[in-house]
Enzyme design. Structure first.
Site: not given
Length: 513
Positions: A101, A268, A278
């Protein structure tokens, strides 16, 4: 904004896929794929971080800049791209992943020479979207925008947020993965960071045995983000790994200091620069609970629970060590650094707890004191932030129950109050061992313990208001998070209301965007 000054050293340095194809696919032997943002016909600005824009060299915002903020009508000098990486998700190897995204515009250099990457989140599909649409919804975008800025002002290394905008689209999401998808308002966040490089970038190149690119990636990272490393040969990579370990441990301790729970610490989602990255199913701690995880996907195993974040970060570093093994052949060195990680983490953690309590030094007896405190917090369901605020303002002349009852999520009976009183007495005896004055001790507590944290129920209220076309709550929270060590709004300095206990988005969240 000065978007013409955005440059793209990353794609000039590494092998990439220039096809511009947004369809999901494997892209072996490359670290990025060029891809254009989807473009949106009816964008509308929700928030713009003017201070950050000026700090990183983008300057002031004008109405014509809205198109850039959602990925429309980009300058010719910008070639947008998404990066590929791999990772371990919930402890299992997931193979090739990537920016599903996120789309990078490049980087810009500020007036004082610092570099920041500029990235859209929610601007459309990339080759790494894994059958998803690459869009983001309002609720996840608001959460990322506000929380990344809250962490920055708390003094914690993090990515930051430049803007938040409606896309004008509606996006289908099954928020709790229970077969009940709904239409939600789409949004785009622009986030910035010195770099978005992750453990997973190194894991991908190592897994594909692309050792030349792995070597170049490590050199690129050191030359640009670890300039203090001046050694050569294998020692350079040893120094790099050791510093990544230290930065990661320091970050975990900072999370514990303020009660932040990431919720999805896959490799990740780990920054090689030691940044919080994130913001998905995260939460700030309300009632203290070492087993708390805000992520419904993490149940029932609770791999990423609050109390396990230090342990998980060490496990993730083992995976990074495996990825760097082609550059660092000294297995004994890697084992020693990783085995030392726990000792460094716990000593740093306990010194942090000392500051929260106003202690000027760490004593051998403090381990027992901290263990007793943890048991008290969990058994009495005390609010993590409010407990330290009450402790800082403790008054012997005021009834104990009156001071602490609003900091507990359970009824405090006589037995609980007796136990709390005994702890307070032990705490006061421990304070007597300080060399510094009580005044200095209180100053230390005030600098360490926030008065305001961005609780999930406040975010929930804010998202509901924005959905209804109101921005007063957003503006108020923005002011509060810029001054977390002050009590600008007393109504925010309270525990989570019981009415929000079982509302999705307040107590628990999913990985859904």
């Amino acid at each position: 904004m000065n978007i013409e000054n955005i440059i793209q050293p990353f794609i000039k340095k590494f092998p990439g896929d220039f096809s511009g194809n947004p369809m999901q696919r494997n892209t072996p032997k490359v670290l990025f794929s060029t891809i254009a943002p989807a473009g949106f016909d009816q964008p509308r600005l929700i928030a713009f971080n003017r201070k950050l824009s000026e700090e990183i060299g983008l300057g002031t915002f004008t109405e014509t800049d809205l198109n850039f903020l959602v990925g429309n009508q980009l300058p010719e000098n910008i070639k947008t791209y998404a990066t590929a990486y791999a990772g371990h998700q919930f402890g299992n190897w997931a193979g090739q992943l990537g920016d599903g995204r996120a789309i990078l515009a490049g980087e810009i250099t500020g007036d004082s020479g610092e570099r920041n990457e500029i990235q859209w989140k929610g601007a459309g599909a990339t080759p790494y979207s894994r059958h998803a649409d690459g869009r983001a919804v309002l609720r996840s975008s608001v959460r990322e925008y506000l929380m990344s800025e809250a962490m920055f002002h708390l003094g914690i290394p993090t990515t930051r947020a430049l803007s938040l905008a409606f896309t004008g689209e509606e996006v289908v999401r099954d928020m709790m993965y229970n077969g009940n998808p709904e239409l939600e308002k789409g949004a785009v966040v622009i986030r910035t960071a010195e770099s978005f490089l992750r453990f997973g970038h190194f894991e991908l190149m190592s897994a594909q045995q692309e050792y030349k690119t792995l070597h170049e990636l490590a050199d690129f990272t050191i030359e640009n983000y670890y300039k203090e490393i001046t050694s050569e040969g294998e020692q350079k990579y040893k120094d790099f790994f050791e510093k990544v370990c230290r930065r990661t441990a320091d970050l975990m301790v900072e999370w514990y200091r303020v009660g932040f729970v990431h919720g999805v610490m896959n490799t990740d989602n780990m920054s090689v620069l030691g940044l919080t990255i994130d913001y998905g199913p995260y939460s700030m701690m309300d009632e203290y609970d070492l087993n708390f995880t805000p992520n419904t996907t993490d149940l029932p195993g609770r791999r990423y629970a609050f109390g396990k974040q230090g342990q998980v970060s060490q496990w993730n570093l083992w995976q990074l060590a495996n990825a760097l093994h082609p550059l660092i052949k000294d297995e004994k060195f890697l084992e020693e650094i990783l085995n030392d990680y726990g000792s460094y983490f716990w000593e740093t953690h306990d010194r942090m707890l000392c500051r929260k309590f106003g202690f000027d030094q760490l004593l051998t007896s403090d381990e027992k004191f901290f263990t007793s405190w943890q048991g008290l917090m969990q058994d009495l369901q005390l609010d993590y932030t409010l407990f330290f605020n009450r402790l800082e303002n403790y008054d012997e002349s005021t009834e104990l129950k009156k001071q602490f009852e609003n900091a507990s999520y359970t009824f405090l009976n006589d037995e609980d109050l007796t136990r709390l009183q005994e702890f307070i007495e032990n705490y006061q005896h421990r304070l007597e061992k300080n060399i510094i004055s009580r005044e200095k001790s209180l100053e230390l507590m005030a600098r360490t313990n926030p008065k305001f944290i961005l609780r999930n129920y406040l975010l929930y209220q804010c998202i509901e208001e924005i959905n209804a076309g109101k921005t007063e709550m957003l503006e108020k929270l923005t002011r509060a998070l810029e001054h977390p060590y002050q009590e600008l709004y007393p109504e925010f300095s309270s525990k989570r209301p019981s009415g929000y206990d079982d509302i999705s988005g307040c107590s628990t969240l999913s990985c859904s965007s």
